[in-house]
Design a protein around this motif. Structure first.
Motif, mmCIF file in Angstrom:
data_model
loop_
_atom_site.group_PDB
_atom_site.id
_atom_site.type_symbol
_atom_site.label_atom_id
_atom_site.label_comp_id
_atom_site.label_asym_id
_atom_site.label_seq_id
_atom_site.Cartn_x
_atom_site.Cartn_y
_atom_site.Cartn_z
ATOM 1 N N VAL A 1 0.846 -1.199 0.000
ATOM 2 C CA VAL A 1 0.000 0.000 0.000
ATOM 3 C C VAL A 1 0.878 1.245 0.000
ATOM 4 O O VAL A 1 0.645 2.189 -0.765
ATOM 5 C CB VAL A 1 -0.961 0.003 1.214
ATOM 6 C CG1 VAL A 1 -1.679 1.334 1.347
ATOM 7 C CG2 VAL A 1 -1.959 -1.137 1.113
ATOM 8 N N LEU A 2 1.902 1.250 0.863
ATOM 9 C CA LEU A 2 2.816 2.400 0.901
ATOM 10 C C LEU A 2 3.520 2.593 -0.444
ATOM 11 O O LEU A 2 3.663 3.724 -0.916
ATOM 12 C CB LEU A 2 3.867 2.214 1.996
ATOM 13 C CG LEU A 2 3.424 2.460 3.425
ATOM 14 C CD1 LEU A 2 4.582 2.178 4.386
ATOM 15 C CD2 LEU A 2 2.910 3.858 3.614
ATOM 16 N N ASP A 3 3.945 1.497 -1.041
ATOM 17 C CA ASP A 3 4.621 1.590 -2.341
ATOM 18 C C ASP A 3 3.701 2.167 -3.407
ATOM 19 O O ASP A 3 4.121 2.984 -4.237
ATOM 20 C CB ASP A 3 5.167 0.225 -2.774
ATOM 21 C CG ASP A 3 6.291 -0.270 -1.884
ATOM 22 O OD1 ASP A 3 6.868 0.554 -1.132
ATOM 23 O OD2 ASP A 3 6.589 -1.488 -1.939
ATOM 24 N N SER A 4 2.445 1.755 -3.394
ATOM 25 C CA SER A 4 1.503 2.279 -4.400
ATOM 26 C C SER A 4 1.244 3.767 -4.156
ATOM 27 O O SER A 4 1.110 4.545 -5.117
ATOM 28 C CB SER A 4 0.199 1.488 -4.404
ATOM 29 O OG SER A 4 -0.494 1.683 -3.194
ATOM 30 N N ILE A 5 1.197 4.191 -2.905
ATOM 31 C CA ILE A 5 1.025 5.620 -2.606
ATOM 32 C C ILE A 5 2.232 6.399 -3.118
ATOM 33 O O ILE A 5 2.080 7.470 -3.709
ATOM 34 C CB ILE A 5 0.824 5.841 -1.096
ATOM 35 C CG1 ILE A 5 -0.554 5.315 -0.657
ATOM 36 C CG2 ILE A 5 0.948 7.328 -0.740
ATOM 37 C CD1 ILE A 5 -0.765 5.299 0.838
#
Length: 176
Positions: A166-170
């Motif tokens: 999720v952090l990577d996609s953000i």
């Protein structure tokens, strides 16, 4: 194998998407909680080892029970009965832990296991058979707590990996 995955953030009542910074902060907080939770198994193992050290000395650092309390408790069960209960408890605990692992459940009961194993030390102590059976309880405890520790560590690392995605996609959205 079904794993727990938090639902994606939903738009608010006005239909606008959630704020990326807020989602990022929530995700970072969940990762911190998961990292902290993954250490519970080590804490339970440390507590069990401390209890085992006290039991190895036949509980000599604790004051002896007064004869009146010993008389109230009655005759202790035989060492064979305690050993049978220990074997039954060990296999039951292992099966429950393995079923939670296969089901992908977050449940953790390491500290409860420490209490049960301490009770076995106590039963053997009152039956005056602790010296002969110390290693049986210790090995059962290390096995149960090691498996429980692996279960919670593995569960948390899987959840951390999902949160990191999720952090990577953000971050990818932020850069584009």
């Amino acid at each position: 194998m079904k794993r727990f995955q938090p639902p994606p953030p939903k738009p608010d009542a006005t239909g606008t998407p959630p704020d990326r910074d807020a989602v990022r902060q929530e995700t970072v907080q969940r990762i911190k909680r998961l990292r902290s939770k993954s250490n519970r198994g080590l804490w339970a193992m440390a507590l069990f080892i401390a209890v085992s050290i006290v039991a190895l000395g036949d509980f000599s650092i604790l004051p002896p029970l007064p004869p009146s309390i010993r008389a109230t408790l009655g005759k202790p069960p035989s060492a064979i009965m305690i050993s049978g209960a220990l074997v039954l408890y060990t296999f039951s605990a292992i099966i429950l832990i393995l079923s939670r692992m296969m089901g992908g459940k977050e449940e953790y009961s390491g500290f409860a296991h420490v209490g049960y194993l301490a009770a076995f030390y106590g039963f053997y102590h009152f039956a005056k058979a602790l010296n002969e059976n110390f290693w049986a309880v210790f090995v059962a405890g290390v096995t149960i707590l090691g498996l429980e520790s692996y279960h919670i560590w593995n569960f948390c690392n899987e959840a951390i990996r999902r949160e990191q995605e999720v952090l990577d996609s953000i971050e990818r959205l932020r850069k584009s």
